[in-house]
Design a protein around this motif. Structure first.
Motif, PDB file in Angstrom:
ATOM      1  N   LEU A 146       0.817  -1.209   0.000  1.00 26.01           N
ATOM      2  CA  LEU A 146       0.000   0.000   0.000  1.00 26.01           C
ATOM      3  C   LEU A 146       0.853   1.261   0.000  1.00 26.01           C
ATOM      4  CD1 LEU A 146      -2.871  -1.111   2.395  1.00 26.01           C
ATOM      5  CD2 LEU A 146      -3.025  -0.670  -0.060  1.00 26.01           C
ATOM      6  N   GLU A 147       2.039   1.210   0.648  1.00 27.87           N
ATOM      7  CA  GLU A 147       2.940   2.353   0.590  1.00 27.87           C
ATOM      8  C   GLU A 147       3.473   2.553  -0.827  1.00 27.87           C
ATOM      9  OE1 GLU A 147       4.072   4.798   2.889  1.00 27.87           O
ATOM     10  OE2 GLU A 147       2.197   4.092   3.763  1.00 27.87           O
ATOM     11  N   ALA A 148       3.744   1.458  -1.540  1.00 21.98           N
ATOM     12  CA  ALA A 148       4.172   1.574  -2.934  1.00 21.98           C
ATOM     13  C   ALA A 148       3.057   2.173  -3.775  1.00 21.98           C
ATOM     14  CB  ALA A 148       4.579   0.203  -3.470  1.00 21.98           C
ATOM     15  N   ALA A 273       7.656   3.850  -5.106  1.00 27.30           N
ATOM     16  CA  ALA A 273       6.617   3.118  -5.822  1.00 27.30           C
ATOM     17  C   ALA A 273       7.187   1.892  -6.520  1.00 27.30           C
ATOM     18  CB  ALA A 273       5.932   4.038  -6.828  1.00 27.30           C
ATOM     19  N   VAL A 274       8.384   2.025  -7.087  1.00 25.13           N
ATOM     20  CA  VAL A 274       8.984   0.944  -7.864  1.00 25.13           C
ATOM     21  C   VAL A 274       9.672  -0.087  -6.976  1.00 25.13           C
ATOM     22  CG1 VAL A 274      10.747   0.408  -9.589  1.00 25.13           C
ATOM     23  CG2 VAL A 274       9.262   2.385  -9.910  1.00 25.13           C
ATOM     24  N   LEU A 275      10.306   0.364  -5.908  1.00 24.38           N
ATOM     25  CA  LEU A 275      11.208  -0.516  -5.162  1.00 24.38           C
ATOM     26  C   LEU A 275      10.727  -0.908  -3.765  1.00 24.38           C
ATOM     27  CD1 LEU A 275      14.606   1.212  -6.036  1.00 24.38           C
ATOM     28  CD2 LEU A 275      13.565  -0.764  -7.143  1.00 24.38           C
ATOM     29  N   GLN A 276       9.659  -0.292  -3.237  1.00 28.96           N
ATOM     30  CA  GLN A 276       9.293  -0.540  -1.840  1.00 28.96           C
ATOM     31  C   GLN A 276       9.052  -2.011  -1.535  1.00 28.96           C
ATOM     32  OE1 GLN A 276       8.433   1.778   1.273  1.00 28.96           O
ATOM     33  NE2 GLN A 276       9.249  -0.280   1.624  1.00 28.96           N
ATOM     34  N   ILE A 292      15.113   0.574  11.334  1.00 25.36           N
ATOM     35  CA  ILE A 292      14.712   1.941  11.689  1.00 25.36           C
ATOM     36  C   ILE A 292      15.940   2.819  11.876  1.00 25.36           C
ATOM     37  CG2 ILE A 292      13.518   3.353  13.404  1.00 25.36           C
ATOM     38  CD1 ILE A 292      11.773   0.835  13.970  1.00 25.36           C
ATOM     39  N   GLY A 293      16.986   2.254  12.509  1.00 28.34           N
ATOM     40  CA  GLY A 293      18.225   3.002  12.706  1.00 28.34           C
ATOM     41  C   GLY A 293      18.890   3.383  11.402  1.00 28.34           C
ATOM     42  N   ASP A 332      13.114   6.038   3.735  1.00 28.72           N
ATOM     43  CA  ASP A 332      11.694   5.737   3.937  1.00 28.72           C
ATOM     44  C   ASP A 332      11.386   4.264   3.684  1.00 28.72           C
ATOM     45  OD1 ASP A 332      11.166   8.311   4.618  1.00 28.72           O
ATOM     46  OD2 ASP A 332      10.109   8.844   2.788  1.00 28.72           O
ATOM     47  N   MET A 333      11.944   3.715   2.612  1.00 32.06           N
ATOM     48  CA  MET A 333      11.660   2.325   2.259  1.00 32.06           C
ATOM     49  C   MET A 333      12.157   1.362   3.325  1.00 32.06           C
ATOM     50  SD  MET A 333      12.200   2.021  -1.876  1.00 32.06           S
ATOM     51  CE  MET A 333      13.729   2.949  -2.010  1.00 32.06           C
ATOM     52  N   VAL A 334      13.241   1.715   3.993  1.00 31.29           N
ATOM     53  CA  VAL A 334      13.819   0.829   5.000  1.00 31.29           C
ATOM     54  C   VAL A 334      13.102   0.942   6.337  1.00 31.29           C
ATOM     55  CG1 VAL A 334      15.890   0.370   6.359  1.00 31.29           C
ATOM     56  CG2 VAL A 334      16.091   0.760   3.904  1.00 31.29           C
TER      57      VAL A 334
END
Length: 421
Positions: A146-148, A273-276, A292-293, A332-334
């Motif tokens: 959903l984030e992607a 969008a492409v990699l999440q 998160i770190g 963000d993705m991580v």
């Protein structure tokens, strides 16, 4: 290979399974993409109110809106996340409608308050909404998908905004109006959908009920819950760093065109969008505090060089814009799936909505306080802003690590099951 036919089929299968969820998310988010990079810059371009005053109004409006996040937690626990999603869209429409007539500080404040109130309610309900959709399956998988989807919509909206602004500043008001229309449309679609109803994961309830009564008092007394709250407070400014500090820096200090703000945003969201989903799949099984770190440290890395860099121009300025966008996207993705998974899974199910409200409100406090520092850009020591920014995110990484140390393994480790489904 970042993409394989199997992964693509899995994504399409997920899209088909939750098309009634994906559709309102797309409508809701593409409107946000039109305006999100311009929330502060808009008023600097359309009014004569000084930047420092706008920064103060933004902070006060954000702080006054903070209780909405806590009330949203109560609303979510009682009526479900779907109801909260409807209300936050209607509040967003009202706030951005005021943007169109905001020329004086009082109206600017009202517009910022309503827009921030909708954001507070959104982030309280969104994590719970995804948890309900997951229905006991790995949170990260659904959050990443959903984030992607959201990132694609945000990126599309940002591209439209960049193209519109490239024709001149007159397009600003049309972008705001479009966001109002899409917010109302999303509220209507959410209201008519069948998905996203409140669910309770029975296995989670059994796991927690054996040693916990699920009371708010117990939640407040839990050291890990307090540290998660502090960690969210410290990492909160990451959410507004691109569309507040960097947008102002690029447009007002480096003299780049206003289109740079949505363009940078489009790059970051396009990568997400492409990699999440791919990134989330590859980090499955790793410790969430580490993820998160890493995200927090990468975010700090976007601000640290600005301590020493003079104002850039031409090609160097545009290269810097792209690098910042890429680093923020990777961060963000991580960290976003991991952090939201912890916020959804760490509290007792009985207080999940209210706990998420506390966590997200803490992040909102950090977001609200950050614009106060914008005045440092006009001071003789603008580098202090970037020292402070980098230091806050570095500290956030340490706090999140301490927060997860005593939590159960199912909360500490990123889910691995069902990611290939």
């Amino acid at each position: 290979m970042l993409f394989t036919p199997a992964r693509l089929r899995a994504s399409l299968s997920t899209l088909g399974e939750h098309r009634f969820v994906t559709f309102p998310v797309l409508i809701d988010t593409i409107g946000a993409g039109l305006t999100l990079p311009l929330t502060i810059v808009y008023f600097t371009l359309t009014t004569d109110v000084p930047l420092a005053v706008i920064g103060v109004l933004s902070t006060i409006g954000s702080l006054v809106a903070l209780p909405v996040g806590l009330l949203g937690g109560v609303l979510t626990d009682r009526f479900g996340a779907k109801a909260s999603m409807i209300v936050n869209n209607l509040m967003s429409a009202a706030g951005f409608a005021l943007y169109l007539v905001a020329h004086e500080p009082a109206v600017i404040f009202a517009a910022i308050f309503l827009a921030n109130a909708s954001e507070r309610l959104y982030w309280t309900s969104w994590t719970a909404y995804v948890h309900d959709l997951a229905a006991g399956r790995p949170f990260e998988r659904w959050f990443a998908f959903l984030e992607a989807t959201k990132a694609a919509a945000l990126g599309a909206g940002a591209v439209v905004a960049a193209v519109t602004l490239a024709q001149g500043q007159d397009g600003l008001r049309w972008l705001i109006l479009a966001n109002v229309v899409t917010s109302v449309a999303a509220a209507i679609v959410f209201a008519t959908q069948r998905s996203g109803q409140r669910r309770t994961n029975s296995s989670d309830t059994v796991d927690r009920s054996a040693s916990s009564d699920g009371s708010l008092r117990e939640f407040v007394a839990d050291r890990s819950m307090r540290l998660i709250t502090l960690g969210q407070f410290l990492i909160g400014p990451a959410m507004v760093l691109p569309n507040v500090a960097f947008s102002v820096l690029f447009v007002q200090r480096w003299n780049l065109p206003p289109a740079v703000a949505p363009l940078q945003f489009a790059i970051a969201t396009g990568l997400c969008a492409v990699l999440q989903t791919t990134v989330t799949k590859h980090v499955a099984g790793l410790r969430r505090d580490r993820l998160i770190g890493i995200g927090a440290v990468l975010t700090a890395a976007t601000a640290a060089p600005l301590v020493f860099l003079p104002p850039l121009h031409g090609t160097l300025a545009w290269v810097s814009v792209v690098l910042v966008a890429v680093l923020l996207a990777v961060a963000d993705m991580v960290y976003l799936p991991a952090a939201n998974a912890v916020m959804a899974e760490a509290p007792h199910p009985r207080v999940r909505g209210r706990a998420i409200g506390v966590f997200q409100t803490a992040g909102s406090v950090g977001m609200a306080l950050f614009p106060l520092t914008l005045g440092l850009l006009d001071s003789p020591t603008p580098w202090v802003l970037w020292v402070l920014t980098a230091g806050v995110f570095t500290t956030a990484a340490w706090v999140w690590r301490a927060a997860l140390r005593s939590l159960p393994e199912r909360v500490r480790i990123a889910s691995t099951a069902d990611l290939d489904a």
